[in-house]
Design a protein around this motif. Sequence first.
Motif, PDB file in Angstrom:
ATOM      1  N   UNK A  45     -12.986  62.766 -29.505  1.00  8.81           N
ATOM      2  CA  UNK A  45     -14.188  62.150 -28.939  1.00  8.81           C
ATOM      3  C   UNK A  45     -14.744  61.075 -29.850  1.00  8.81           C
ATOM      4  N   UNK A  46     -14.975  59.925 -29.255  1.00  9.85           N
ATOM      5  CA  UNK A  46     -15.506  58.787 -29.992  1.00  9.85           C
ATOM      6  C   UNK A  46     -16.873  58.362 -29.463  1.00  9.85           C
ATOM      7  N   UNK A  47     -17.119  58.558 -28.197  1.00  8.08           N
ATOM      8  CA  UNK A  47     -18.306  58.002 -27.545  1.00  8.08           C
ATOM      9  C   UNK A  47     -19.365  59.032 -27.179  1.00  8.08           C
ATOM     10  N   UNK A  48     -19.197  60.252 -27.606  1.00 10.16           N
ATOM     11  CA  UNK A  48     -20.111  61.329 -27.190  1.00 10.16           C
ATOM     12  C   UNK A  48     -20.561  62.136 -28.415  1.00 10.16           C
ATOM     13  N   UNK A  49     -21.420  61.529 -29.269  1.00  6.12           N
ATOM     14  CA  UNK A  49     -21.781  62.164 -30.543  1.00  6.12           C
ATOM     15  C   UNK A  49     -22.534  63.489 -30.394  1.00  6.12           C
ATOM     16  N   UNK A 103      -7.834  59.839 -17.059  1.00  2.00           N
ATOM     17  CA  UNK A 103      -8.888  58.876 -17.346  1.00  2.00           C
ATOM     18  C   UNK A 103     -10.252  59.496 -17.521  1.00  2.00           C
ATOM     19  N   UNK A 104     -10.401  60.720 -17.093  1.00  2.00           N
ATOM     20  CA  UNK A 104     -11.697  61.396 -17.220  1.00  2.00           C
ATOM     21  C   UNK A 104     -11.590  62.632 -18.117  1.00  2.00           C
ATOM     22  N   UNK A 105     -10.842  62.472 -19.201  1.00  4.07           N
ATOM     23  CA  UNK A 105     -10.590  63.580 -20.138  1.00  4.07           C
ATOM     24  C   UNK A 105     -11.871  64.287 -20.562  1.00  4.07           C
ATOM     25  N   UNK A 106     -12.881  63.530 -20.951  1.00  3.95           N
ATOM     26  CA  UNK A 106     -14.107  64.147 -21.464  1.00  3.95           C
ATOM     27  C   UNK A 106     -14.789  65.003 -20.393  1.00  3.95           C
ATOM     28  N   UNK A 107     -14.751  64.560 -19.149  1.00  4.04           N
ATOM     29  CA  UNK A 107     -15.379  65.340 -18.082  1.00  4.04           C
ATOM     30  C   UNK A 107     -14.603  66.627 -17.823  1.00  4.04           C
ATOM     31  N   UNK A 172     -17.513  53.362 -17.901  1.00  5.09           N
ATOM     32  CA  UNK A 172     -16.515  52.932 -16.899  1.00  5.09           C
ATOM     33  C   UNK A 172     -16.985  51.662 -16.196  1.00  5.09           C
ATOM     34  N   UNK A 173     -18.249  51.641 -15.768  1.00  6.39           N
ATOM     35  CA  UNK A 173     -18.803  50.478 -15.066  1.00  6.39           C
ATOM     36  C   UNK A 173     -18.769  49.244 -15.967  1.00  6.39           C
ATOM     37  N   UNK A 174     -19.021  49.440 -17.270  1.00  4.76           N
ATOM     38  CA  UNK A 174     -19.013  48.322 -18.215  1.00  4.76           C
ATOM     39  C   UNK A 174     -17.593  47.927 -18.643  1.00  4.76           C
ATOM     40  N   UNK A 175     -16.592  48.664 -18.153  1.00  6.54           N
ATOM     41  CA  UNK A 175     -15.206  48.350 -18.505  1.00  6.54           C
ATOM     42  C   UNK A 175     -14.830  48.826 -19.907  1.00  6.54           C
ATOM     43  N   UNK A 177     -13.917  51.934 -22.797  1.00  2.99           N
ATOM     44  CA  UNK A 177     -13.154  53.178 -22.865  1.00  2.99           C
ATOM     45  C   UNK A 177     -14.144  54.324 -22.714  1.00  2.99           C
ATOM     46  N   UNK A 178     -13.992  55.106 -21.664  1.00  2.00           N
ATOM     47  CA  UNK A 178     -14.952  56.158 -21.370  1.00  2.00           C
ATOM     48  C   UNK A 178     -14.371  57.562 -21.470  1.00  2.00           C
ATOM     49  N   UNK A 179     -13.039  57.666 -21.487  1.00  2.00           N
ATOM     50  CA  UNK A 179     -12.417  58.991 -21.380  1.00  2.00           C
ATOM     51  C   UNK A 179     -12.719  59.898 -22.561  1.00  2.00           C
ATOM     52  N   UNK A 180     -12.977  59.291 -23.719  1.00  2.00           N
ATOM     53  CA  UNK A 180     -13.267  60.094 -24.883  1.00  2.00           C
ATOM     54  C   UNK A 180     -14.198  59.369 -25.798  1.00  2.00           C
TER      55      UNK A 180
END
Length: 180
Positions: A45-49, A103-107, A172-175, A177-180
């Motif tokens: 995980x990079x985007x979900x502190x 693409x939705x690994x974090x979810x 995702x909307x901003x284009x 990397x959202x998956x992690x």
Amino acid sequence: MTTATAGRTAATTETVQAIYVTALRNTHALEKQAAQMIQRQIERYESYPELTQALRLHKSETDQQVARLADLLHGHGEDRSLLKDVVTQTVGNVAALVHSVTGDEVLKNLYTDYSVETYEIAAYTSLIALAAEAGHERDIEILRLSLKEEERMAGAVFEQIVPVTKGFVAREVAGEKADR
């Protein structure tokens, strides 16, 4: 001898003990699998502190739970099941591999984390009842500690569902990397 064990035959007491020890082994294997799963998520995980911080705390708790369960098993003259450890860890690794290529690994991991926490709550609740049935009152406080940790983590994961989902959508909307 407790009221639960008073008047039982030796065969009944042995059966209850066997059920309890099997449940301890199963939960030990489950916790080892959970520790591996959590570690993989922390590394990715990079985007979900906030989620990562909750996972770091629970990884430490999970490591302690593994040790506590191993101590309980040892105290009952038993050891963990190597076969169950290997099987449950393999299943966990396969599940993580499948999620990591989506693409939705974090979810998906978030849903899995919540379901694992509720499963562990059920496992510890059952272990506490089995310890009482087997007359192992000293084990109950140790198991209750783990139960409280699982309940706290289930709450922490549940609280992350909406913010992580919204963060995922925004990235995702901003284009990005959202998956992690």
